[in-house]
Design a protein around this motif. Sequence first.
Motif, short mmCIF file in Angstrom:
data_model
loop_
_atom_site.label_atom_id
_atom_site.label_comp_id
_atom_site.label_asym_id
_atom_site.label_seq_id
_atom_site.Cartn_x
_atom_site.Cartn_y
_atom_site.Cartn_z
N ASN A 143 1.81 -6.96 -10.15
CA ASN A 143 0.53 -7.75 -10.15
C ASN A 143 -0.93 -6.33 -9.57
O ASN A 143 -1.80 -6.50 -9.79
CB ASN A 143 0.57 -8.58 -9.65
N LEU A 144 -0.14 -6.27 -8.57
CA LEU A 144 -1.54 -5.43 -7.46
C LEU A 144 -1.88 -3.94 -8.34
O LEU A 144 -3.37 -3.55 -8.98
CB LEU A 144 -0.79 -4.75 -6.28
N LYS A 145 -0.76 -3.50 -9.23
CA LYS A 145 -0.76 -2.52 -10.51
C LYS A 145 -2.17 -2.51 -11.26
O LYS A 145 -3.02 -1.60 -11.34
CB LYS A 145 0.91 -1.51 -10.47
N LYS A 146 -1.62 -3.57 -11.90
CA LYS A 146 -2.63 -4.23 -12.90
C LYS A 146 -3.28 -4.62 -12.35
O LYS A 146 -4.85 -4.23 -13.01
CB LYS A 146 -2.02 -6.20 -13.67
N LEU A 147 -4.05 -4.96 -11.05
CA LEU A 147 -5.48 -5.30 -10.50
C LEU A 147 -6.58 -4.27 -10.48
O LEU A 147 -7.72 -3.79 -10.79
CB LEU A 147 -5.61 -5.87 -9.24
N VAL A 148 -5.54 -3.16 -9.92
CA VAL A 148 -6.48 -1.80 -9.99
C VAL A 148 -5.95 -1.00 -11.18
O VAL A 148 -6.73 0.13 -11.60
CB VAL A 148 -5.94 -1.07 -8.07
N GLY A 149 -6.11 -1.27 -12.61
CA GLY A 149 -6.20 -0.71 -13.61
C GLY A 149 -4.87 0.22 -14.31
O GLY A 149 -4.82 0.73 -14.76
N LEU A 150 -3.41 -0.12 -13.73
CA LEU A 150 -2.62 1.10 -13.39
C LEU A 150 -1.23 -0.02 -13.93
O LEU A 150 -1.00 -0.72 -13.73
CB LEU A 150 -2.05 1.22 -12.55
N ASP A 151 -1.95 -0.13 -15.75
CA ASP A 151 -0.50 -1.44 -15.64
C ASP A 151 0.45 -0.68 -16.75
O ASP A 151 0.41 -1.17 -17.84
CB ASP A 151 -1.15 -2.39 -16.67
N GLY A 152 0.48 0.46 -16.66
CA GLY A 152 2.04 0.64 -17.18
C GLY A 152 1.79 1.83 -17.88
O GLY A 152 2.77 3.15 -18.67
N THR A 153 1.13 2.10 -19.19
CA THR A 153 1.05 2.12 -19.92
C THR A 153 -0.31 3.59 -19.83
O THR A 153 -1.22 3.66 -19.46
CB THR A 153 0.65 1.67 -21.55
N ASN A 154 0.54 5.28 -20.06
CA ASN A 154 -0.61 6.52 -19.87
C ASN A 154 -0.37 6.06 -18.24
O ASN A 154 -1.87 6.53 -18.54
CB ASN A 154 -1.47 6.74 -21.32
N ILE A 197 0.97 -1.45 -0.08
CA ILE A 197 -0.07 0.51 -0.11
C ILE A 197 0.72 1.35 0.09
O ILE A 197 0.73 2.02 -1.01
CB ILE A 197 -0.80 0.21 1.33
N SER A 198 1.54 1.60 0.72
CA SER A 198 2.90 2.51 0.85
C SER A 198 3.55 2.54 -0.29
O SER A 198 3.62 3.93 -1.05
CB SER A 198 4.05 2.11 1.65
N LYS A 199 3.82 1.48 -0.92
CA LYS A 199 4.85 1.42 -2.14
C LYS A 199 3.60 2.49 -3.60
O LYS A 199 3.80 3.05 -3.97
CB LYS A 199 4.65 0.56 -3.03
N LEU A 200 2.28 2.11 -3.24
CA LEU A 200 1.22 2.06 -4.29
C LEU A 200 0.88 3.97 -4.16
O LEU A 200 0.52 4.38 -5.03
CB LEU A 200 -0.03 1.32 -4.28
N MET A 201 1.00 4.19 -3.38
CA MET A 201 0.72 6.41 -2.13
C MET A 201 2.29 6.74 -2.68
O MET A 201 1.45 8.11 -2.74
CB MET A 201 0.21 5.39 -1.02
N LYS A 202 3.38 5.88 -2.83
CA LYS A 202 3.94 7.00 -3.33
C LYS A 202 4.21 7.23 -4.13
O LYS A 202 4.52 8.42 -5.02
CB LYS A 202 5.53 5.63 -2.60
N GLU A 203 3.82 6.16 -5.34
CA GLU A 203 3.74 6.12 -6.52
C GLU A 203 2.71 6.75 -6.97
O GLU A 203 3.19 7.71 -7.94
CB GLU A 203 3.85 5.35 -7.67
N PHE A 204 1.55 7.14 -6.66
CA PHE A 204 0.05 8.00 -6.95
C PHE A 204 -0.38 8.53 -5.84
O PHE A 204 -1.56 8.49 -5.47
CB PHE A 204 -0.09 6.57 -6.91
N PRO A 205 0.58 9.38 -5.51
CA PRO A 205 -0.16 9.58 -4.51
C PRO A 205 -1.47 11.03 -4.61
O PRO A 205 -1.99 11.00 -2.92
CB PRO A 205 1.12 11.47 -4.25
N SER A 206 -1.66 11.52 -5.58
CA SER A 206 -2.73 12.08 -6.59
C SER A 206 -4.52 11.03 -6.24
O SER A 206 -5.10 11.46 -6.15
CB SER A 206 -2.52 13.30 -7.17
N MET A 207 -3.78 10.34 -6.57
CA MET A 207 -4.92 9.62 -6.88
C MET A 207 -5.15 8.48 -6.03
O MET A 207 -6.26 8.21 -5.72
CB MET A 207 -3.94 8.06 -7.57
N PHE A 208 -4.58 7.48 -4.63
CA PHE A 208 -4.68 7.17 -3.88
C PHE A 208 -4.84 7.54 -2.34
O PHE A 208 -4.13 8.87 -2.04
CB PHE A 208 -4.19 5.52 -3.72
N GLY A 209 -5.92 7.17 -1.62
CA GLY A 209 -6.31 7.91 -0.17
C GLY A 209 -6.13 6.65 0.63
O GLY A 209 -6.75 5.88 0.54
#
Length: 399
Positions: A309-320, A150-162
Amino acid sequence: MGEAPAFMVDDLHTENGFTNGFGLKSKGCETTTTVGDKTFLIGGTNEALGVKIYDKSTGKWLIPTVLGKEPKRCKGHSAVLLNEDRILVIKKGSTPDDCIWFLEVDTQYVRDHNKKVGAEVVAWSKGVIGYAEKPIVISGPSGVGKGTLISKLMKEFPSMFGFSVSHTTRAPRVMEKDGVHYHYTERSVMEKDIKDGKFLEFASVHGNLYGTSIEAVEMVADAGKRCILDIDVQGARSVRASSLEAIFIFICPPSMQELEKRLRARGTELEEQILKRLRNAKAEIEQGTSSGIFDHTLYNDNLEECYENLKKLVGLDGTNVSDQQTSPKGIDLPAEHSVSKVDNKILINCGAPEQEETSNLIVMDVSSLKEGAPGRTRGLDVYTFDSFSNGLNGVSKLS
Ligand SMILES: Nc1nc2c(ncn2[C@@H]2O[C@H](COP(=O)(O)OP(=O)(O)O)[C@@H](O)[C@H]2O)c(=O)[nH]1
Ligand SMILES: Nc1ncnc2c1ncn2[C@@H]1O[C@H](COP(=O)(O)OP(=O)(O)O)[C@@H](O)[C@H]1O
């Protein structure tokens, strides 16, 4: 519903000659709405809008148990009954993010609580334009790596996740901060808040009480972010049964030996707690992988792989993928307006009374409402009329 004629809902007066029940003369700040045998009086002189019910079958007034955060009192409001189960309340003279509320009077949530409380229950829910991205529920045994992912996700996408900051009765760890990792609380306080309906879910985990307050989830959504919940399997089951639509992800360790290694290496628990967490882990993994609660299971062996894999599941698969926040929309209503209803459309006339009816009209479509108490009611669609000549097809979206 058929082609009901538009009708004005402002300036409704208390019926049957009964007093308004709030001990004061009506100042036009109160509305009555009848649902079956009951008439709901909304208004009063307290800081928040009050609710009283007149039951025609008994001829008596009753004060219901009110669940949810109540809307603050305002200069006045309009009330419109929707689907015979909730009353739409449009406040006058309030901020754009605070003018639409729903008083649920006969929804599933209210009926469930009626049974539990054994008394009349109503529930407030704030209205929100559009839909929020589905929250992400993450569960897994202690030490599997939920917090790390969760920390990794929030660090990479701070505006997207809370992060939904839970309440807990466990003591803070050395590096943990109140209000950031958890709201650390007394058991008696938390138990009272649970009783008062402030929690979406709660559970006893490893001997402590943990819970997600409705406020914790809604604060994240109100900030235009997608909410992440780190909760145990019992909590996930409760959320699954609630009106909150979420994605449920279970994180599994590669083995019990590896789980023990991680828990010990983290060094945050005493031996007794480590053993308790390892004992509980077996049952959690069994339930997590077989109960049908979870939409996805991820194995956290290699951290980077699991994170991808987590990023893929939440719709963040690397492109755009960019870190974007969706700003929540509100409705800027003038203090004076009138409200009417045609089918599933609420027409808010913002012009002066002598102006043409459609010269300054906001249309609120309530045909696709979702969720509701104990959280927000989503799915409101709002349009403006550009001009009288545009007609209903010439509307433009408010955004
Ligand atoms: N049901 C529920 N479980 C929670 C909540 N917050 C945390 N938990 C769970 O409680 C368990 C213990 O959390 P914690 O004490 O932080 O230990 P950790 O999982 O080892 O980091 C974990 O399974 C969490 O997912 C909550 O609000 N509700
Ligand atoms: N894939 C992994 N491989 C090795 N160590 C990991 C991995 N994922 C997490 N860890 C470590 O395991 C420990 C427990 O992780 P943590 O995120 O605190 O778990 P949880 O929140 O599920 O209790 C931490 O010290 C973390 O750095």
